[in-house]
Design an enzyme around this catalytic site. Sequence first.
Site, PDB file in Angstrom:
ATOM      1  N   CYS A 195       0.867  -1.182   0.000  1.00 13.29           N
ATOM      2  CA  CYS A 195       0.000   0.000   0.000  1.00 13.29           C
ATOM      3  C   CYS A 195       0.906   1.234   0.000  1.00 13.29           C
ATOM      4  O   CYS A 195       2.062   1.142  -0.410  1.00 13.29           O
ATOM      5  CB  CYS A 195      -0.977  -0.033   1.176  1.00 13.29           C
TER       6      CYS A 195
ATOM      7  N   ARG B  49      -3.376  -0.681   5.162  1.00 17.01           N
ATOM      8  CA  ARG B  49      -3.881  -1.771   4.332  1.00 17.01           C
ATOM      9  C   ARG B  49      -2.919  -2.946   4.210  1.00 17.01           C
ATOM     10  O   ARG B  49      -3.322  -4.103   4.359  1.00 17.01           O
ATOM     11  CB  ARG B  49      -4.224  -1.240   2.929  1.00 17.01           C
TER      12      ARG B  49
ATOM     13  N   ASP C 165      -7.969   3.562   1.045  1.00 11.07           N
ATOM     14  CA  ASP C 165      -7.088   3.899   2.159  1.00 11.07           C
ATOM     15  C   ASP C 165      -7.929   4.381   3.341  1.00 11.07           C
ATOM     16  O   ASP C 165      -8.607   5.393   3.241  1.00 11.07           O
ATOM     17  CB  ASP C 165      -6.103   4.982   1.734  1.00 11.07           C
TER      18      ASP C 165
END
Length: 168
Positions: A22, A28, A136
């Site tokens: 990420c 994440r 996100d």
Amino acid sequence: MQPDTPTTDAAATAPFEVLVVCSGNICRSPMGEKVLQRAFDDAGLGGAVRVTSAGTGHWHVGQGAHHPAQRVLAEAGYPNDHVARQVDRPMVDGAGLVLAADRGHYRALRAMAADPSRVQLLRSFDPDADHDEVPDPYGYSDTAYREVLGMLLAAAPGIVDAVRAELP
């Protein structure tokens, strides 16, 4: 004459690596790392598959996972230990499968990879996904992190199946 000594092929004995990526490696991707490692362990593939994570940016290198990510992982029974790191070409090229959280990561990782076909969008393994990105959750409530956890859990069976098909 020398005695027979067994030879080992490091590539044959090394675990298949899945790399989850990420932006900063604090939300994440560490969540994906923990969820996927458990999924591989539960499938009996824990010794054959190792899941790691990294971020495209350097902002959080050396830090733990973001506090909401830690909380949501702990609530769901996952470990939440983590140290953020930045992705580099050797990490990408050393992984059998690289999972990008969103299309921006996907493009950056494919440009970095010697074999771009090993880079995939993480949600592409969820047949019921209504879009291909894991949003996100940084800066949002724990609810956003729980939604990310749900997306990761939904993609996990497809990822396990895909990797199982690659194993000897």
